[in-house]
Scaffold this motif. Structure first.
Motif, PDB file in Angstrom:
ATOM      1  N   ASP A  73       1.872   6.641  -6.832  1.00 16.82           N
ATOM      2  CA  ASP A  73       0.805   7.545  -7.266  1.00 16.82           C
ATOM      3  C   ASP A  73       1.284   8.989  -7.153  1.00 16.82           C
ATOM      4  O   ASP A  73       1.081   9.805  -8.068  1.00 16.82           O
ATOM      5  N   ARG A  74       1.950   9.310  -5.988  1.00 17.14           N
ATOM      6  CA  ARG A  74       2.444  10.680  -5.788  1.00 17.14           C
ATOM      7  C   ARG A  74       3.403  11.067  -6.913  1.00 17.14           C
ATOM      8  O   ARG A  74       3.315  12.120  -7.516  1.00 17.14           O
ATOM      9  N   ARG A  79       0.844  -1.213   0.000  1.00 19.26           N
ATOM     10  CA  ARG A  79       0.000   0.000   0.000  1.00 19.26           C
ATOM     11  C   ARG A  79       0.874   1.257   0.000  1.00 19.26           C
ATOM     12  O   ARG A  79       0.686   2.171  -0.783  1.00 19.26           O
ATOM     13  N   ARG A  80       1.899   1.260   0.930  1.00 15.58           N
ATOM     14  CA  ARG A  80       2.777   2.425   1.045  1.00 15.58           C
ATOM     15  C   ARG A  80       3.489   2.715  -0.290  1.00 15.58           C
ATOM     16  O   ARG A  80       3.586   3.846  -0.734  1.00 15.58           O
ATOM     17  N   TRP A  81       3.942   1.668  -0.903  1.00 15.30           N
ATOM     18  CA  TRP A  81       4.688   1.810  -2.171  1.00 15.30           C
ATOM     19  C   TRP A  81       3.770   2.353  -3.261  1.00 15.30           C
ATOM     20  O   TRP A  81       4.119   3.228  -4.035  1.00 15.30           O
ATOM     21  N   GLN A  82       2.518   1.796  -3.273  1.00 17.72           N
ATOM     22  CA  GLN A  82       1.537   2.236  -4.263  1.00 17.72           C
ATOM     23  C   GLN A  82       1.277   3.736  -4.113  1.00 17.72           C
ATOM     24  O   GLN A  82       1.242   4.479  -5.101  1.00 17.72           O
ATOM     25  N   GLU A  83       1.151   4.184  -2.835  1.00 14.87           N
ATOM     26  CA  GLU A  83       0.905   5.613  -2.584  1.00 14.87           C
ATOM     27  C   GLU A  83       2.068   6.453  -3.118  1.00 14.87           C
ATOM     28  O   GLU A  83       1.876   7.472  -3.777  1.00 14.87           O
ATOM     29  N   GLN A  84       3.314   5.986  -2.848  1.00 14.38           N
ATOM     30  CA  GLN A  84       4.515   6.697  -3.354  1.00 14.38           C
ATOM     31  C   GLN A  84       4.473   6.803  -4.879  1.00 14.38           C
ATOM     32  O   GLN A  84       4.717   7.863  -5.451  1.00 14.38           O
TER      33      GLN A  84
END
Ligand code: KIV
Length: 294
Positions: free
Chosen positions: A282-283, A275-280
């Motif tokens: 996306d940013r 999840r954390r990586w996906q958010e990065q």
């Protein structure tokens, strides 16, 4: 199975109580460990390495440096067996000094406890010198592969009464010079039987019949790993060549079919980290878009 370290004295005691000696070759750590754990009393890093490990047609090309490299690997796998290093062609023939220097390297730099020397009366002086400075010597008579060109091929030796008598004399001379055991290779069984009876030290046969005090084979022959040619005396105890070839073929098929690796062979990233990586990601993508517009 006894766990005490096998020494040259152990082998002599085994002969005295008519207990047969088992010896095999090793060229690397995993096979050395398996041989040692199976209770094989003597492990030889043979110059057969040249043929079964390095792909040469004879044993002659293998060098001291190559032998040392393999003896070191084998010695890391041996806890109990007596470890013998084979003196390669050219490492002892020119002078006694060469022989002492090279044999010493096997004990000092590679962890061997003894060396093996091919030859009869011509190596008696070197044998005396080596044993006098604390380097135990195993002798080797008969079809000595380092003499292949002199013999005109890998040919059985001692086939006439005169040749048999010369072998018997050589065996007695080597015993007198101090060898702790004697390999008899490729000679008629009757010759090996007489020599075995006359010597106090043990004989180890390879293609020399069943009367010898022990037997040795090239491990790759016994395992069915080397079949460029198979001498009459070899018994195959396994067919690893077929087993290994089948494993390679199956691996290739499974890679091509996408069957290997399966989920059980893969590593998984934690769901939280995903999840954390996906958010990065996306940013980053949003930033790239903004820059593209500006
Ligand atoms: O080199 C070797 O493996 C040997 C054995 C066959 C005795 O000399």
């Amino acid at each position: 199975m006894a766990t005490a370290r096998v020494t040259t004295v152990t082998l002599r005691e085994m002969k005295d109580r008519s207990e047969r000696i088992s010896m095999l070759t090793a060229y690397d750590y995993p096979i050395a460990r398996l041989l040692d754990e199976a209770g094989i009393e003597v492990i030889l890093v043979g110059d057969s390495l040249a043929m079964v490990g390095l792909g040469y047609e004879t044993t002659l090309p293998v060098t001291m440096e190559e032998m040392l490299h393999h003896v070191r690997a084998v010695s890391r796998g041996v806890k109990r067996a007596l470890l013998v290093a084979d003196m390669p062609f050219g490492s002892f023939q020119a002078s006694v000094e060469d022989g002492v220097r090279n044999a010493g390297r096997f004990l000092k730099e590679a962890g061997a406890q003894a060396v093996k020397l091919e030859g009869g009366r011509e190596v008696a002086d070197l044998t005396r010198r080596l044993t006098s400075v604390g380097i135990p010597v195993m002798g080797h008579l008969g079809l000595t592969p380092q003499m292949v060109h002199q013999f005109g091929g890998f040919k059985v030796q001692g086939r006439t009464a005169a040749a048999a008598e010369r072998l018997r004399e050589d065996a007695l001379l080597l015993e007198e010079a101090g060898v702790f055991a004697l390999v008899l290779e490729g000679i008629p069984w009757q010759v090996a039987e007489v020599i075995t009876t006359e010597l106090r030290i043990p004989t180890i046969g390879i293609g020399a019949g069943s009367s010898c005090d022990g037997q040795v084979l090239v491990t790759n022959d016994l395992l069915g790993l080397f079949d460029d040619f198979t001498p009459k005396f070899v018994k195959r105890y396994a067919n690893l060549k077929e087993t290994i070839a089948a494993a390679f073929t199956r691996y290739r098929q499974e890679v091509k079919a996408g069957e290997y690796p399966g989920p059980e062979h893969a590593f998984r990233l934690d769901d939280g980290e995903v999840r954390r990586w996906q958010e990065q990601l996306d940013r980053r993508r949003r930033q790239v878009k903004t820059l593209g517009r500006g």
